[in-house]
Design an enzyme around this catalytic site. Sequence first.
Site, PDB file in Angstrom:
ATOM      1  N   SER A 182       0.794  -1.228   0.000  1.00  0.00           N
ATOM      2  CA  SER A 182       0.000   0.000   0.000  1.00  0.00           C
ATOM      3  C   SER A 182       0.824   1.275   0.000  1.00  0.00           C
ATOM      4  O   SER A 182       0.282   2.348  -0.212  1.00  0.00           O
ATOM      5  CB  SER A 182      -0.953   0.000   1.187  1.00  0.00           C
ATOM      6  OG  SER A 182      -0.225  -0.036   2.391  1.00  0.00           O
ATOM      7  N   HIS A 210      -5.860  -4.347  -0.251  1.00  0.00           N
ATOM      8  CA  HIS A 210      -6.001  -3.260  -1.230  1.00  0.00           C
ATOM      9  C   HIS A 210      -6.342  -3.775  -2.632  1.00  0.00           C
ATOM     10  O   HIS A 210      -6.425  -2.980  -3.566  1.00  0.00           O
ATOM     11  CB  HIS A 210      -4.724  -2.407  -1.286  1.00  0.00           C
ATOM     12  CG  HIS A 210      -4.598  -1.465  -0.132  1.00  0.00           C
ATOM     13  ND1 HIS A 210      -5.169  -0.208  -0.121  1.00  0.00           N
ATOM     14  CD2 HIS A 210      -3.977  -1.597   1.060  1.00  0.00           C
ATOM     15  CE1 HIS A 210      -4.895   0.394   1.021  1.00  0.00           C
ATOM     16  NE2 HIS A 210      -4.171  -0.425   1.762  1.00  0.00           N
ATOM     17  N   LYS A 241     -12.054  -1.408   2.981  1.00  0.00           N
ATOM     18  CA  LYS A 241     -11.465  -0.523   1.971  1.00  0.00           C
ATOM     19  C   LYS A 241     -12.444  -0.369   0.804  1.00  0.00           C
ATOM     20  O   LYS A 241     -13.440   0.317   0.946  1.00  0.00           O
ATOM     21  CB  LYS A 241     -10.084  -1.021   1.592  1.00  0.00           C
ATOM     22  CG  LYS A 241      -9.118  -0.749   2.766  1.00  0.00           C
ATOM     23  CD  LYS A 241      -7.766  -1.326   2.660  1.00  0.00           C
ATOM     24  CE  LYS A 241      -6.969  -0.922   3.909  1.00  0.00           C
ATOM     25  NZ  LYS A 241      -5.996  -1.908   4.313  1.00  0.00           N
TER      26      LYS A 241
HETATM   27  C1  LIG Z   1      -5.666  -2.222   5.674  1.00  0.00           C
HETATM   28  C2  LIG Z   1      -5.022  -3.546   5.747  1.00  0.00           C
HETATM   29  C3  LIG Z   1      -5.388  -4.460   6.737  1.00  0.00           C
HETATM   30  C4  LIG Z   1      -6.365  -4.120   7.831  1.00  0.00           C
HETATM   31  O1  LIG Z   1      -7.681  -4.157   7.387  1.00  0.00           O
HETATM   32  P1  LIG Z   1      -8.827  -3.620   8.354  1.00  0.00           P
HETATM   33  O2  LIG Z   1     -10.066  -4.222   7.834  1.00  0.00           O
HETATM   34  O3  LIG Z   1      -8.796  -2.128   8.276  1.00  0.00           O
HETATM   35  O4  LIG Z   1      -8.492  -4.097   9.736  1.00  0.00           O
HETATM   36  C5  LIG Z   1      -4.799  -5.710   6.722  1.00  0.00           C
HETATM   37  N1  LIG Z   1      -3.872  -6.037   5.791  1.00  0.00           N
HETATM   38  C6  LIG Z   1      -3.487  -5.166   4.839  1.00  0.00           C
HETATM   39  C7  LIG Z   1      -2.478  -5.598   3.824  1.00  0.00           C
HETATM   40  C8  LIG Z   1      -4.045  -3.891   4.782  1.00  0.00           C
HETATM   41  O5  LIG Z   1      -3.664  -3.040   3.830  1.00  0.00           O
END
Ligand SMILES: *Cc1c(COP(=O)(O)O)cnc(C)c1O
Length: 394
Positions: A182, A210, A241
């Site tokens: 990300s 993502h 997301k």
């Molecule tokens: C954002 C993210 C998470 C966390 O996800 P949430 O649902 O916000 O807890 C986990 N792994 C990766 C790779 C992320 O980018």
Amino acid sequence: MTDTKTAWIADEIASLKAQGLFTTIRTLGSPQGAWLDVDGKRVLNFSSNNYLGLANHPRLVEAAKLAMDDFGVGPAAVRTIAGTMNLHLELEQRLAAFKGVEAAVTFQSGFSANLAVIPALVGKDDVIFSDELNHASIIDGCRLSRAQIVRFRHSDPDDLKQQIAATTGYGRRIIITDGVFSMDGDIALLPALAEIAALHDILLMVDDAHGEGVLGKGGRGIVDHFDLHGQVDVEVGTMSKAFGVVGGMVAGAQPIIDWLRQRGRPFLFSSAMTVPDVAACLAAVDLLEASTELVDRLWSNAAYFKQHMNAMGFNTGHTETPIVPVMLGEAPLAQQFSQRLFDAGVFAMAIGFPTVPRGKARIRVMNSATHSQDDLDQALAIFANVGRELGVIE
Ligand SMILES: *Cc1c(COP(=O)(O)O)cnc(C)c1O
């Protein structure tokens, strides 16, 4: 009043402030969208993970309201006691079908999903091969498992092969990678990892946070993107997301999902997803299955933004996704750039050490299907002005 038990915390915070590393938290006074009210100012939003604009989509909001009329708000229990409603099972079946796997199970968040799945699959006699840039929740899941953690160089299958060859005396083995990284927007070399995993008979897990709703046909994720169906054992995903809600999921073969319902600790010991969250996620699956329009617009917006930034002379790194880093170098410049953008009406975060290496500070631009052509043109004009003013472009 000084409390000797907590004095060290005040010292730590003062030290963060002195180094310019203290995070000030901006506050929204509006729903998510292309435009936000941030700290009382109306700004164009390039900071959220609201890739498809679902966080305030009328269909999701309506679904959440209707479900609350029927099922109330809270689950009032963990999934294994009294917290599993029809809605949870329906969402899990719909997610499995959407992703083209046998089964799926949901968690309260993507973070919880990682804490559930990794310790359920490996333990203290086992070994994890983990990309060095994996997300914090993967790192924490790995630590909780008490397995040996072997880091391989970022997206470097040759290094992974060497690490596998050099690691002996293991029980079970698993390879774990983020799907989309990300900070740079690059995509894991999943086909190469799948080949290595198959060759050595090692489990393969990808955290597609993502990529869910972004990559693959209509947002079906990284496995679909590379057409690797059946070759990746565990797909972790998030509904926080692109799905626009909050929640986590694990998708894969039936035995793995069955096992997570028995041994995934956040499933057993933390309450289920709430009713409005589950209902809104179901509406998100409906929208994604009905049309690829939002996903297509996300990608075309991102391509337009990136192309114009490059033409102006900005360095956008090696992104392959709608995440566009604007590489600036030193952290103070990135901070200043972000502040000047904000003053001019664009909300885009500066990211510096320790989140990215020293000298690699950047503005991270999160593109979204919500941006209109006019929004993008306004943002590009503001980037151009700030870039010239700060000497980043000519
Ligand atoms: C954002 C993210 C998470 C966390 O996800 P949430 O649902 O916000 O807890 C986990 N792994 C990766 C790779 C992320 O980018």
